[in-house]
Design a protein around this motif. Structure first.
Motif, PDB file in Angstrom:
ATOM      1  N   ALA A 180      19.081  23.929 -25.892  1.00  0.00           N
ATOM      2  CA  ALA A 180      18.334  23.436 -27.054  1.00  0.00           C
ATOM      3  C   ALA A 180      17.845  22.023 -26.764  1.00  0.00           C
ATOM      4  CB  ALA A 180      19.214  23.475 -28.297  1.00  0.00           C
ATOM      5  N   GLY A 181      16.886  21.899 -25.858  1.00  0.00           N
ATOM      6  CA  GLY A 181      16.325  20.594 -25.526  1.00  0.00           C
ATOM      7  C   GLY A 181      17.166  19.847 -24.501  1.00  0.00           C
ATOM      8  N   TYR A 182      16.612  18.722 -24.071  1.00  0.00           N
ATOM      9  CA  TYR A 182      17.280  17.872 -23.072  1.00  0.00           C
ATOM     10  C   TYR A 182      18.646  17.416 -23.579  1.00  0.00           C
ATOM     11  CZ  TYR A 182      18.317  13.430 -20.741  1.00  0.00           C
ATOM     12  OH  TYR A 182      18.937  12.400 -20.089  1.00  0.00           O
ATOM     13  N   GLN A 183      18.678  17.027 -24.842  1.00  0.00           N
ATOM     14  CA  GLN A 183      19.911  16.453 -25.396  1.00  0.00           C
ATOM     15  C   GLN A 183      21.094  17.406 -25.235  1.00  0.00           C
ATOM     16  OE1 GLN A 183      20.340  13.306 -27.213  1.00  0.00           O
ATOM     17  NE2 GLN A 183      22.425  13.923 -26.759  1.00  0.00           N
ATOM     18  N   GLN A 184      20.861  18.665 -25.552  1.00  0.00           N
ATOM     19  CA  GLN A 184      21.979  19.607 -25.421  1.00  0.00           C
ATOM     20  C   GLN A 184      22.311  19.853 -23.955  1.00  0.00           C
ATOM     21  OE1 GLN A 184      21.778  23.883 -25.985  1.00  0.00           O
ATOM     22  NE2 GLN A 184      23.434  23.740 -27.476  1.00  0.00           N
ATOM     23  N   GLY A 207      16.711   1.940 -20.397  1.00  0.00           N
ATOM     24  CA  GLY A 207      16.696   3.395 -20.350  1.00  0.00           C
ATOM     25  C   GLY A 207      17.260   3.970 -21.631  1.00  0.00           C
ATOM     26  N   SER A 208      17.651   5.246 -21.542  1.00  0.00           N
ATOM     27  CA  SER A 208      18.219   5.913 -22.729  1.00  0.00           C
ATOM     28  C   SER A 208      19.713   5.570 -22.823  1.00  0.00           C
ATOM     29  CB  SER A 208      18.065   7.420 -22.618  1.00  0.00           C
ATOM     30  OG  SER A 208      16.750   7.769 -22.364  1.00  0.00           O
ATOM     31  N   ILE A 209      20.008   4.295 -22.906  1.00  0.00           N
ATOM     32  CA  ILE A 209      21.406   3.860 -22.785  1.00  0.00           C
ATOM     33  C   ILE A 209      22.260   4.435 -23.918  1.00  0.00           C
ATOM     34  CG2 ILE A 209      22.940   1.838 -22.724  1.00  0.00           C
ATOM     35  CD1 ILE A 209      20.621   0.312 -21.408  1.00  0.00           C
ATOM     36  N   GLN A 253      10.079   6.796 -15.110  1.00  0.00           N
ATOM     37  CA  GLN A 253      11.305   6.261 -15.708  1.00  0.00           C
ATOM     38  C   GLN A 253      11.073   5.892 -17.176  1.00  0.00           C
ATOM     39  OE1 GLN A 253      12.655   3.035 -16.694  1.00  0.00           O
ATOM     40  NE2 GLN A 253      14.746   3.777 -16.735  1.00  0.00           N
ATOM     41  N   TRP A 254      12.074   6.217 -17.979  1.00  0.00           N
ATOM     42  CA  TRP A 254      11.988   5.874 -19.394  1.00  0.00           C
ATOM     43  C   TRP A 254      12.757   4.590 -19.632  1.00  0.00           C
ATOM     44  CZ3 TRP A 254       9.533   6.644 -23.733  1.00  0.00           C
ATOM     45  CH2 TRP A 254      10.114   6.171 -24.914  1.00  0.00           C
ATOM     46  N   PRO A 255      12.156   3.542 -20.186  1.00  0.00           N
ATOM     47  CA  PRO A 255      10.783   3.448 -20.666  1.00  0.00           C
ATOM     48  C   PRO A 255       9.857   2.652 -19.745  1.00  0.00           C
ATOM     49  CG  PRO A 255      12.081   1.729 -21.675  1.00  0.00           C
ATOM     50  CD  PRO A 255      12.979   2.418 -20.679  1.00  0.00           C
ATOM     51  N   GLU A 281      18.781  14.621 -13.393  1.00  0.00           N
ATOM     52  CA  GLU A 281      17.363  14.253 -13.425  1.00  0.00           C
ATOM     53  C   GLU A 281      16.771  14.589 -14.797  1.00  0.00           C
ATOM     54  OE1 GLU A 281      14.918  16.748 -10.839  1.00  0.00           O
ATOM     55  OE2 GLU A 281      13.462  15.115 -10.670  1.00  0.00           O
ATOM     56  N   ASP A 282      16.325  13.560 -15.487  1.00  0.00           N
ATOM     57  CA  ASP A 282      15.671  13.758 -16.787  1.00  0.00           C
ATOM     58  C   ASP A 282      14.178  13.943 -16.494  1.00  0.00           C
ATOM     59  OD1 ASP A 282      14.570  13.604 -19.273  1.00  0.00           O
ATOM     60  OD2 ASP A 282      15.434  11.668 -19.820  1.00  0.00           O
ATOM     61  N   ASP A 283      13.742  15.203 -16.506  1.00  0.00           N
ATOM     62  CA  ASP A 283      12.359  15.516 -16.105  1.00  0.00           C
ATOM     63  C   ASP A 283      11.541  15.736 -17.370  1.00  0.00           C
ATOM     64  OD1 ASP A 283      10.680  15.785 -13.924  1.00  0.00           O
ATOM     65  OD2 ASP A 283      10.877  17.950 -13.827  1.00  0.00           O
ATOM     66  N   TYR A 284      11.423  14.674 -18.175  1.00  0.00           N
ATOM     67  CA  TYR A 284      10.968  14.872 -19.557  1.00  0.00           C
ATOM     68  C   TYR A 284       9.464  14.925 -19.741  1.00  0.00           C
ATOM     69  CZ  TYR A 284      10.122   9.856 -19.620  1.00  0.00           C
ATOM     70  OH  TYR A 284       9.644   8.617 -19.335  1.00  0.00           O
ATOM     71  N   ASP A 285       8.674  14.207 -18.923  1.00  0.00           N
ATOM     72  CA  ASP A 285       7.231  14.203 -19.223  1.00  0.00           C
ATOM     73  C   ASP A 285       6.360  14.324 -17.982  1.00  0.00           C
ATOM     74  OD1 ASP A 285       7.289  11.713 -18.071  1.00  0.00           O
ATOM     75  OD2 ASP A 285       6.525  10.622 -19.803  1.00  0.00           O
ATOM     76  N   GLY A 310      14.838  19.856 -18.142  1.00  0.00           N
ATOM     77  CA  GLY A 310      13.480  19.792 -18.677  1.00  0.00           C
ATOM     78  C   GLY A 310      13.485  20.162 -20.155  1.00  0.00           C
ATOM     79  N   THR A 311      12.362  19.927 -20.795  1.00  0.00           N
ATOM     80  CA  THR A 311      12.286  20.125 -22.242  1.00  0.00           C
ATOM     81  C   THR A 311      10.846  20.444 -22.644  1.00  0.00           C
ATOM     82  OG1 THR A 311      12.573  18.983 -24.371  1.00  0.00           O
ATOM     83  CG2 THR A 311      11.943  17.614 -22.522  1.00  0.00           C
ATOM     84  N   VAL A 312      10.673  21.106 -23.777  1.00  0.00           N
ATOM     85  CA  VAL A 312       9.306  21.263 -24.293  1.00  0.00           C
ATOM     86  C   VAL A 312       9.000  20.204 -25.360  1.00  0.00           C
ATOM     87  CG1 VAL A 312       9.364  23.762 -23.858  1.00  0.00           C
ATOM     88  CG2 VAL A 312       9.827  22.907 -26.167  1.00  0.00           C
ATOM     89  N   SER A 313       9.918  19.248 -25.524  1.00  0.00           N
ATOM     90  CA  SER A 313       9.726  18.246 -26.585  1.00  0.00           C
ATOM     91  C   SER A 313       8.469  17.408 -26.388  1.00  0.00           C
ATOM     92  CB  SER A 313      10.941  17.328 -26.695  1.00  0.00           C
ATOM     93  OG  SER A 313      12.024  18.051 -27.230  1.00  0.00           O
ATOM     94  N   LYS A 314       8.073  17.175 -25.146  1.00  0.00           N
ATOM     95  CA  LYS A 314       6.850  16.397 -24.902  1.00  0.00           C
ATOM     96  C   LYS A 314       5.661  17.329 -24.691  1.00  0.00           C
ATOM     97  CE  LYS A 314       9.781  13.023 -24.674  1.00  0.00           C
ATOM     98  NZ  LYS A 314      10.040  12.101 -25.748  1.00  0.00           N
ATOM     99  N   SER A 315       5.906  18.484 -24.073  1.00  0.00           N
ATOM    100  CA  SER A 315       4.782  19.355 -23.747  1.00  0.00           C
ATOM    101  C   SER A 315       4.318  20.176 -24.952  1.00  0.00           C
ATOM    102  CB  SER A 315       5.162  20.307 -22.606  1.00  0.00           C
ATOM    103  OG  SER A 315       6.314  21.058 -22.951  1.00  0.00           O
ATOM    104  N   LEU A 320      10.785  22.271 -31.616  1.00  0.00           N
ATOM    105  CA  LEU A 320      11.119  23.602 -31.090  1.00  0.00           C
ATOM    106  C   LEU A 320      12.535  23.648 -30.527  1.00  0.00           C
ATOM    107  CD1 LEU A 320       7.790  24.695 -29.399  1.00  0.00           C
ATOM    108  CD2 LEU A 320       8.648  25.209 -31.671  1.00  0.00           C
ATOM    109  N   ARG A 321      13.072  22.497 -30.134  1.00  0.00           N
ATOM    110  CA  ARG A 321      14.433  22.407 -29.588  1.00  0.00           C
ATOM    111  C   ARG A 321      14.652  23.418 -28.469  1.00  0.00           C
ATOM    112  NH1 ARG A 321      14.582  18.456 -29.483  1.00  0.00           N
ATOM    113  NH2 ARG A 321      16.749  18.342 -28.891  1.00  0.00           N
ATOM    114  N   LEU A 322      13.837  23.340 -27.460  1.00  0.00           N
ATOM    115  CA  LEU A 322      13.989  24.237 -26.313  1.00  0.00           C
ATOM    116  C   LEU A 322      13.910  23.423 -25.024  1.00  0.00           C
ATOM    117  CD1 LEU A 322      11.717  27.235 -27.394  1.00  0.00           C
ATOM    118  CD2 LEU A 322      14.155  27.365 -26.879  1.00  0.00           C
TER     119      LEU A 322
END
Ligand SMILES: Cc1ncc(COP(=O)(O)O)c(C=O)c1O
Length: 468
Positions: A180-184, A207-209, A253-255, A281-285, A310-315, A320-322
């Motif tokens: 359910a997304g990157y977070q999970q 970063g996402s500290i 890299q975020w941010p 690896e946070d492959d978010y965007d 990976g996540t669909v949160s940015k794409s 959608l939490r996927l």
């Protein structure tokens, strides 16, 4: 807002004690009063019709009508023709209470440069609706049973092929876990790693500290910030940190938007091997890349040492939490076991819909459209800064939908953010993503995912005096 039930009478949980000496009507009145006072029934919520409630409770309709009338008389309920019986406003001001001044609506913002949010107005509603309908119509009956906690086998195949094709990942379906997304994905992986004794987690700074540290702590470990420079994470500092897990965003890299340099990639992987550590690896965007060839996923270089998430949160959209987690062989079992405990798997129909979206080509088409949209905004940001604040340096533009600028010497980040808000422009300082402000240069992070070209242009023109 009160719940607006459909035309069917809503269910209402009330229990009457037929053995009690108290009359049934008194019991019913008491329970309804109590439900309104405690907020179980909210202002304006509709009650079942007297006929339905009487049938549900085995009472006469007349008794329920009398009860409703009594509560209307007491001010708990209101009854209007055509709209049924509803809960009255409970906190109506007493006659002697001075009317509260209604808060004036805040004037609209000229621009909100919120980073990390894709264009919510361009979320692919039609495509998603098509995909869900397709999934629902074509799924076999077995798809409606509990599924594999690691995800639908078909989607895992589709994702593995997608990750090989687009991210040059070393992906096979058996090592893809749908989450359910990157977070999970992050939380589950950190739990699995902590169970193996890898509980101290390095997190990029800035970063996402907060996010990573909270997930590490929930897994029984902790987070340790490690600095990032123009080439990415400082591997010497990482080595000194004592961590055996490092969470990094190599592609963008975020941010800061820094791309992990080839030399650092190799040093990071060498560190992982030498310390028997894992890289997450946070492959978010990475889908949104503009000025260079796409950067392959780090996982492709060392599938036994890297977990890629990976996540669909940015794409597509965060709602959608996927997402997906591509793990080394040794982690499949532990991750599957935790996933089973956490939620027994992501909702199958959503997974089937995502599979249909990707396989049909609609996912790629949406990405192409969005890449062009974000690219125009990115150009608008660069042009507006060049025109209004030519001394500013913009970095981090290679991918995604945010960029970073420096600020004039001696200027406080937070001061600029506050003064911009007075001009109705919301800006975001880099400081919120740092472990400490001491000795760090002031920076702004400009998101343009959910900020249109006009807002970008007007926003920059408005805050220009603060940036010069
Ligand atoms: C750095 C980073 N990675 C990944 C994500 C995506 O998280 P999720 O997939 O849980 O929405 C976010 C969300 O804002 C983020 O900031």
């Amino acid at each position: 807002m009160a719940a607006e039930w459909s035309t069917f009478a809503p269910e209402l949980l009330l229990t009457l004690d037929r053995e009690s000496a108290a009359p049934l009507r008194a019991q019913l009145e008491d329970q309804l009063r109590d439900a309104v006072r405690r907020g179980r029934l909210a202002t304006d919520e509709r009650l079942p019709s007297s006929r339905t409630l009487a049938a549900d409770l085995g009472l006469s309709r007349g008794l329920v009508q009398e009860c409703y009338e009594q509560l209307v008389a007491e001010g708990y309920l209101v009854s209007r023709r055509g709209s049924g019986t509803r809960v009255a406003p409970v906190h109506a001001p007493a006659a002697d209470e001075p009317p509260r001044p209604s808060a004036a609506p805040a004037p609209p913002l000229v621009a909100d440069f919120v980073p990390g949010v894709p264009d919510l107005g361009l979320a692919p509603r039609e495509d998603w609706a098509w995909a869900v309908r397709t999934a629902c119509r074509t799924a076999p009956n077995t798809a409606f049973d509990y599924g594999d906690p690691c995800g639908d086998p078909g989607l895992r195949e589709v994702l593995a092929a997608y990750l090989r094709r687009v991210r040059a990942a070393d992906a096979v379906a058996s090592r893809v876990v749908v989450c359910a997304g990157y977070q999970q994905g992050l939380s589950i992986v950190l739990r699995a790693l902590a169970a193996e004794g890898r509980s101290l987690v390095a997190v990029e700074d800035p970063g996402s500290i907060g996010t990573v540290t909270a997930a590490a702590r929930a897994a029984g470990g902790d987070g340790v910030p490690v600095p990032v420079d123009e080439q990415g994470i400082d591997v010497d500092a990482l080595d000194r940190s004592g961590a055996r897990v490092a969470v990094v965003a190599p592609a963008h890299q975020w941010p800061t938007g820094v791309v992990l340099s080839p030399e650092r990639r190799h040093r990071l992987l060498a560190w992982a091997r030498a310390r028997d550590a894992l890289v997450v690896e946070d492959d978010y965007d990475a889908e949104f890349r503009y000025d260079r060839e796409p950067i392959g996923s780090l996982q492709g270089l060392a599938p036994d040492r890297v977990v890629s998430i990976g996540t669909v949160s940015k794409s597509l959209a965060p709602a959608l939490r996927l997402g997906w987690t591509l793990v080394p062989e040794s982690l499949v079992g532990p991750v599957a076991a935790i996933k089973q405990v956490v939620d027994r798997g992501v909702p199958t129909l959503d997974q089937l819909a995502l599979g249909a979206l990707i396989e049909s080509g609609r996912y790629d088409r949406h990405l192409r459209r969005m890449r062009s949209t974000y690219s125009q905004r990115r150009e608008a940001l660069v042009a507006a800064l060049a025109e209004h604040a030519p001394d500013r340096t913009i970095t981090g533009l290679a991918a995604g939908f945010h960029a970073v600028t420096d600020l004039p010497a001696g200027v406080e980040e937070e001061d600029v953010v506050e003064r911009a808000l007075e001009l109705r422009v919301r800006l975001y300082g880099m400081g919120r993503y740092r472990s400490t402000l001491a000795g760090t240069p002031p920076r702004l992070v400009f998101g343009f995912g959910n900020t249109g070209v006009r807002a970008v242009e007007e926003g920059i023109a408005t805050v220009a005096p603060l940036l010069r």
